[in-house]
Design a protein around this motif. Sequence first.
Motif, short mmCIF file in Angstrom:
data_model
loop_
_atom_site.label_atom_id
_atom_site.label_comp_id
_atom_site.label_asym_id
_atom_site.label_seq_id
_atom_site.Cartn_x
_atom_site.Cartn_y
_atom_site.Cartn_z
N ASP A 1 -34.81 -16.77 50.23
CA ASP A 1 -34.90 -16.81 48.77
C ASP A 1 -34.83 -15.35 48.19
O ASP A 1 -35.51 -14.40 48.95
N ILE A 2 -34.30 -15.02 47.31
CA ILE A 2 -34.13 -13.80 46.63
C ILE A 2 -34.56 -13.72 45.29
O ILE A 2 -34.60 -14.62 44.52
N GLU A 3 -35.67 -12.51 44.87
CA GLU A 3 -35.97 -12.74 43.58
C GLU A 3 -35.89 -11.18 43.24
O GLU A 3 -35.83 -10.24 44.10
N LEU A 4 -35.33 -10.84 41.84
CA LEU A 4 -35.20 -9.64 41.07
C LEU A 4 -36.48 -9.28 40.34
O LEU A 4 -36.75 -10.00 39.45
N ILE A 5 -36.82 -8.16 40.43
CA ILE A 5 -37.92 -7.62 39.60
C ILE A 5 -37.43 -6.34 39.10
O ILE A 5 -36.80 -5.39 39.63
N LYS A 6 -37.47 -6.53 37.63
CA LYS A 6 -36.71 -5.45 36.99
C LYS A 6 -38.04 -4.41 36.43
O LYS A 6 -38.64 -4.85 35.02
N ASP A 7 -38.67 -3.81 37.09
CA ASP A 7 -40.04 -3.07 36.67
C ASP A 7 -39.83 -1.32 37.20
O ASP A 7 -39.99 -1.33 38.46
N SER A 8 -39.74 -0.62 36.25
CA SER A 8 -39.36 0.74 36.82
C SER A 8 -38.33 0.79 38.11
O SER A 8 -38.62 1.59 38.97
N GLY A 9 -37.23 0.27 37.46
CA GLY A 9 -36.17 0.42 38.33
C GLY A 9 -35.64 -1.12 38.71
O GLY A 9 -35.98 -1.84 37.90
N THR A 10 -35.27 -1.27 39.92
CA THR A 10 -34.50 -2.50 40.37
C THR A 10 -35.20 -2.90 41.82
O THR A 10 -35.15 -1.95 42.56
N LYS A 11 -35.71 -4.00 41.93
CA LYS A 11 -36.37 -4.35 43.12
C LYS A 11 -35.97 -5.84 43.61
O LYS A 11 -36.00 -6.73 42.67
N TYR A 12 -35.36 -5.80 44.76
CA TYR A 12 -35.12 -7.36 45.27
C TYR A 12 -36.09 -7.57 46.58
O TYR A 12 -36.32 -6.90 47.46
N ASN A 13 -36.78 -8.71 46.13
CA ASN A 13 -37.68 -9.23 47.26
C ASN A 13 -36.78 -10.46 47.93
O ASN A 13 -36.26 -11.45 47.20
#
Length: 103
Positions: free
Chosen positions: A83-95
Amino acid sequence: MIINELVSNSLKYSFQEGRSGKIQIKLHRDVNDKKKSLVTPNRNFMLIVEDNGIGFPDSIDFRNTSSLGLQLVNTLVDQINGDIELIKDSGTKYNIRFTDSCT
């Protein structure tokens, strides 16, 4: 290949015009795994690729994009049943969560 593509995207898009920044890659056992037991070791993992760049555009759906790189990332994550999750908070983060299928 997943890491390579996400880091390449960070270098290409997040730090434009000579902007400096940081890219982090982390891999660890998923501490949110609810199926832990003393008999069976935790085999669920979390891969995190993040940067502190300009951030991922709100106008782009990273799961449905014409970008061949992000299409490849999504396909590879699917292939490992992750599973992939994109977090757009102070840059870009993929979990990216996935399970080690080795027995």
